[in-house]
Motif scaffolding. Structure first.
Motif, PDB file in Angstrom:
ATOM      1  N   ALA A  26       0.827  -1.204   0.000  1.00  0.00           N
ATOM      2  CA  ALA A  26       0.000   0.000   0.000  1.00  0.00           C
ATOM      3  C   ALA A  26       0.861   1.254   0.000  1.00  0.00           C
ATOM      4  O   ALA A  26       0.554   2.245  -0.692  1.00  0.00           O
ATOM      5  N   LEU A  27       1.958   1.232   0.784  1.00  0.00           N
ATOM      6  CA  LEU A  27       2.863   2.371   0.802  1.00  0.00           C
ATOM      7  C   LEU A  27       3.483   2.604  -0.571  1.00  0.00           C
ATOM      8  O   LEU A  27       3.552   3.738  -1.068  1.00  0.00           O
ATOM      9  N   GLY A  28       3.941   1.523  -1.192  1.00  0.00           N
ATOM     10  CA  GLY A  28       4.541   1.662  -2.511  1.00  0.00           C
ATOM     11  C   GLY A  28       3.553   2.173  -3.540  1.00  0.00           C
ATOM     12  O   GLY A  28       3.851   3.083  -4.330  1.00  0.00           O
ATOM     13  N   ALA A  29       2.337   1.586  -3.524  1.00  0.00           N
ATOM     14  CA  ALA A  29       1.314   2.031  -4.473  1.00  0.00           C
ATOM     15  C   ALA A  29       0.912   3.474  -4.213  1.00  0.00           C
ATOM     16  O   ALA A  29       0.656   4.243  -5.149  1.00  0.00           O
ATOM     17  N   GLY A  30       0.862   3.867  -2.932  1.00  0.00           N
ATOM     18  CA  GLY A  30       0.506   5.248  -2.603  1.00  0.00           C
ATOM     19  C   GLY A  30       1.528   6.234  -3.113  1.00  0.00           C
ATOM     20  O   GLY A  30       1.184   7.309  -3.609  1.00  0.00           O
ATOM     21  N   VAL A  31       2.816   5.888  -2.966  1.00  0.00           N
ATOM     22  CA  VAL A  31       3.865   6.771  -3.456  1.00  0.00           C
ATOM     23  C   VAL A  31       3.775   6.937  -4.968  1.00  0.00           C
ATOM     24  O   VAL A  31       3.858   8.052  -5.515  1.00  0.00           O
ATOM     25  N   VAL A  32       3.562   5.823  -5.681  1.00  0.00           N
ATOM     26  CA  VAL A  32       3.455   5.881  -7.145  1.00  0.00           C
ATOM     27  C   VAL A  32       2.235   6.709  -7.568  1.00  0.00           C
ATOM     28  O   VAL A  32       2.299   7.544  -8.471  1.00  0.00           O
ATOM     29  N   ALA A  33       1.094   6.458  -6.888  1.00  0.00           N
ATOM     30  CA  ALA A  33      -0.130   7.191  -7.243  1.00  0.00           C
ATOM     31  C   ALA A  33       0.021   8.683  -6.985  1.00  0.00           C
ATOM     32  O   ALA A  33      -0.434   9.523  -7.785  1.00  0.00           O
ATOM     33  N   ALA A  34       0.647   9.054  -5.864  1.00  0.00           N
ATOM     34  CA  ALA A  34       0.853  10.461  -5.562  1.00  0.00           C
ATOM     35  C   ALA A  34       1.766  11.122  -6.595  1.00  0.00           C
ATOM     36  O   ALA A  34       1.530  12.263  -7.019  1.00  0.00           O
ATOM     37  N   PHE A  35       2.809  10.396  -6.992  1.00  0.00           N
ATOM     38  CA  PHE A  35       3.732  10.936  -7.980  1.00  0.00           C
ATOM     39  C   PHE A  35       3.041  11.157  -9.333  1.00  0.00           C
ATOM     40  O   PHE A  35       3.207  12.199  -9.978  1.00  0.00           O
TER      41      PHE A  35
END
Length: 484
Positions: A26-35
């Motif tokens: 979830a953290l990884g996906a959140g970082v990608v989505a925010a970027f």
């Protein structure tokens, strides 16, 4: 054989590892989505505020000054935005304190047609600003100037010669104006002479008419035989202000003149009036009407054989006057008149009460080429003036003014707009046509842009909440087992 405690401990360990894995994903996906969302905002969905209304000078007419014109400064702002790859796809948010120049409006229209998103906020206080100039169908051919502006604004009207007039804001005692101060109102003038360009200014916004018709007033040519009818018809027209030339035939070869009659031509004459059955050059009159002149046939002129192809009626027989009617409220019944048979392509203009118990057609008009032909049934109208009531002179004068006005176009548009858009004469309408309707305020625009992300803009936040919850679940499970 494994005990129950070992099974529970093994299941809890698996649960903790799953929570940890879900949290990291979830953290990884959140970082990608925010970027990715940040890149979309920067390159596609961002809103760039451009204050065109505060660029440079205050006149929107494109006048040259000490530096670049207003149009050049405004276009430079738009050009920098379009050429910058970081802002080429931004939504153009314009805060306008004045209406842009015509060149800037055209550029905005081209940008919108090319797919550039844009909107604007109206701080101009020039809602409905428009300028209209027409030539009146009056003897002096004065200019009818009308300006639409917000009722609460201050208006100045100028031409190339200087200030013509200024009008302040409408009175605040007017309840309608107080409730709706930005509703457009219309002011009007009758002006004898104008020199282009004509500018109507409201605040820093200007409506411009670049060209006006400087033609001198046209004349009326009266063709008749000498007599009371010609004498008082010419007098009535001159009293109204018409410049009258007359050709009064006194013999087959002799003509008495009024004024300085010249060849019948639309450059000099607005209309020709024929009063009786005198010899007329029908070919010359027809060419005059076809080119835009007016022809008025009155009384016995309806029986001129050479004008049969031009007249809109056929005069059949004379309807005798009602004795004493000149001194009543219906004085025209006291005049002899022709019974009229209206042509198929003509239109009755006026009907009067007849002696047979029904209304009789007395004035008929038709179009012929670019001009008009009007027929009046009444004969010897001078009796109305000389034998009528105290108002007879005024009423007779007005009657002839109405007849001549029917032959002349009601108003000649000065320098008609070219193209599909309103242009400089109506800059507010032109801006709305090219760039769309304005929004009420900048906060409204920001809410619109912020709300346009929808669920996609909330994905990073949801993923971070999921990561926090799974990490919290893992930590709680470990604490229950006595681990840190």
């Amino acid at each position: 054989m494994r005990s129950r405690a070992d099974t529970v401990a093994s299941g809890r360990l698996l649960f903790e590892r799953c929570c940890r894995a879900i949290a990291f994903m979830a953290l990884g996906a959140g970082v990608v989505a925010a970027f990715m969302a940040h890149r979309v905002d920067d390159r596609r969905g961002a809103s760039r505020l451009v204050a065109l209304g505060t660029v440079g000078a205050t006149d929107t007419a494109g006048e040259q000054g000490d530096g670049p014109t207003v149009a050049q400064r405004e276009l430079a702002v738009l050009q920098r935005m379009v050429q910058d790859p970081r802002t080429a796809h931004d939504t153009l948010l314009m805060s306008l304190d004045k209406l842009p120049t015509s060149a800037t409006r055209a550029a905005l229209g081209a940008m919108q047609s090319a797919g550039q998103p844009m909107t604007w906020v109206d701080h101009t206080r020039a809602l409905g600003l428009a300028l209209s100039i027409t030539r009146d169908a009056t003897p002096r051919a004065t200019f009818d100037v009308r300006v639409s502006r917000p009722a609460a604004s201050v208006l100045t009207l100028r031409d190339a010669g200087g200030l013509l007039d200024s009008i302040g804001a409408a009175s605040t005692t007017d309840s309608l104006t107080t409730a709706t101060p930005h509703v457009p109102t219309v002011d009007g003038w009758r002006i004898v002479s104008l020199t282009a360009p004509v500018r109507a200014r409201v605040g820093a916004s200007v409506a411009v008419q670049q060209a006006v018709d400087s033609a001198s007033p046209k004349r009326v040519l009266v063709m008749a035989q000498p007599g009371w009818e010609s004498k008082f018809t010419i007098a009535a027209l001159e009293e109204l202000g018409w410049l009258v030339d007359g050709a009064l035939r006194i013999s087959p070869t002799g003509v008495s003149t009024v004024g300085a009659p010249q060849r019948l031509d639309t450059a000099r004459y607005a209309a020709v009036v024929v009063l009786d059955s005198m010899a007329v050059d029908a070919a010359l009159v027809r060419r005059f009407v076809m080119q835009g002149g007016g022809l008025l046939l009155s009384g016995d002129a309806l029986r001129v054989p050479s004008l049969a192809a031009l007249r809109p009626v056929r005069a059949t027989e004379i309807r005798n006057a009602t004795p004493g009617a000149l001194l009543t409220s219906s004085p025209r019944q006291g005049l002899d008149a022709w019974e009229l048979a209206v042509a198929a392509d003509a239109e009755p203009v006026l009907r009067d009460a007849g002696s047979h118990g029904h209304d009789e057609v007395v004035v008929v008009a038709r179009r012929l080429g670019a001009g008009r032909v009007v027929a009046s049934a009444y004969r010897q109208s001078w009796r109305w003036r000389m034998e009528g009531t105290d108002d007879g002179i005024t009423d007779h004068r007005r009657w002839w003014g109405r007849l001549v006005a029917l032959t002349v176009p009601e108003g000649v548009r000065v320098a008609p707009a070219v193209g599909a858009w309103p242009g400089d004469v109506a800059p507010y309408a032109d801006l709305v046509a090219l760039a769309g309707a304005p929004l009420d305020s900048l906060p409204a625009m920001n809410r619109a842009n912020g709300g346009s992300r929808g669920f996609g803009g909330q994905v990073p936040a949801i993923l971070f909440v999921l990561a926090a919850l799974t990490l919290l679940a893992e930590w709680a499970s470990r604490r229950l087992r006595g681990l840190r």
